[in-house]
Design an enzyme around this catalytic site. Sequence first.
Site, PDB file in Angstrom:
ATOM      1  N   LEU A 198       0.823  -1.208   0.000  1.00 42.48           N
ATOM      2  CA  LEU A 198       0.000   0.000   0.000  1.00 42.48           C
ATOM      3  C   LEU A 198       0.857   1.257   0.000  1.00 42.48           C
ATOM      4  CD1 LEU A 198      -2.586  -1.308   2.536  1.00 42.48           C
ATOM      5  CD2 LEU A 198      -3.283  -0.077   0.482  1.00 42.48           C
ATOM      6  N   ASP A 199       0.563   2.139  -0.921  1.00 46.80           N
ATOM      7  CA  ASP A 199       1.184   3.460  -0.947  1.00 46.80           C
ATOM      8  C   ASP A 199       0.732   4.262   0.273  1.00 46.80           C
ATOM      9  OD1 ASP A 199       2.404   5.885  -2.087  1.00 46.80           O
ATOM     10  OD2 ASP A 199       0.332   6.486  -2.471  1.00 46.80           O
ATOM     11  N   ALA A 200       1.554   5.242   0.647  1.00 46.16           N
ATOM     12  CA  ALA A 200       1.218   6.082   1.794  1.00 46.16           C
ATOM     13  C   ALA A 200       0.466   7.345   1.376  1.00 46.16           C
ATOM     14  CB  ALA A 200       2.482   6.446   2.574  1.00 46.16           C
ATOM     15  N   THR A 232      -3.019   7.970  -0.505  1.00 51.14           N
ATOM     16  CA  THR A 232      -3.728   6.691  -0.511  1.00 51.14           C
ATOM     17  C   THR A 232      -4.218   6.411   0.905  1.00 51.14           C
ATOM     18  OG1 THR A 232      -2.398   5.844  -2.348  1.00 51.14           O
ATOM     19  CG2 THR A 232      -3.565   4.228  -1.006  1.00 51.14           C
TER      20      THR A 232
END
Length: 243
Positions: free
Chosen positions: A10-12, A15
């Site tokens: 997961l991107d930070a 997102t």
Amino acid sequence: MRVRYDTILLDADNTLLDFTRSEHDALLDCLAARGLDRNAPSTEEAIACYAAINDGWWKRLERRETTRAELAVGRFADFITAWGLDCDAASLARNYMDTLATKSFLVDGALPFCEHLHPHCRLYLITNGTTYIQHGRWDPTPLAPLFRGVFISQDVGADKPSRAYFDYVTARIPDFDPARTLVVGDSLSSDVQGGINAGLDTCWYNPRGKQAPDGLPVTYICAGFDDIENVIFDRCSGKEGST
């Protein structure tokens, strides 16, 4: 419940973490300290100007056209020139980065989304950024205990979307299975392209309903966290272009 993907990268920023708000508030503090009126329309215009310049510098870094050190100061040198400020770029850059490290906000819905995934999936954070800033913003959040690892590009020594970044990440995930791994992020040039470069399925988090460019083989396009959950838990019917 069937789980199609049990390893989620997961991107930070924009997102899970609201980088737009963090950037805005940090820059507002820095400009106010230099005498700009917080409530003046021109201050909001200045912040929008900086945001556009900053985005351009990060795109150049993704294309390996600049270095992280050049980005850190160059974006502020360009901003000072564009906005006619009378200050030192290096000093403003240091002030901004230290302030940004204190600005931690979640995207709406990010916490219940990760809480729903946590019992069923291994969650890993993948983020381009400066180590102390990203930890300063990430570590205090209620999301942090739900994740098994955090991969910040400065620590990795490579940036998304490079294959080197993803090779580093996947080599450090126990029993890594690319077929059961999904890359999720809001950036086509960083997250989606990086996942494609690494041979992984990708999910473009696209809450604003932007048009995907022709020819980019995005596995899924999702407008919200519920849609992403449907993909991960195999509640949707297909792959290409799923929403």
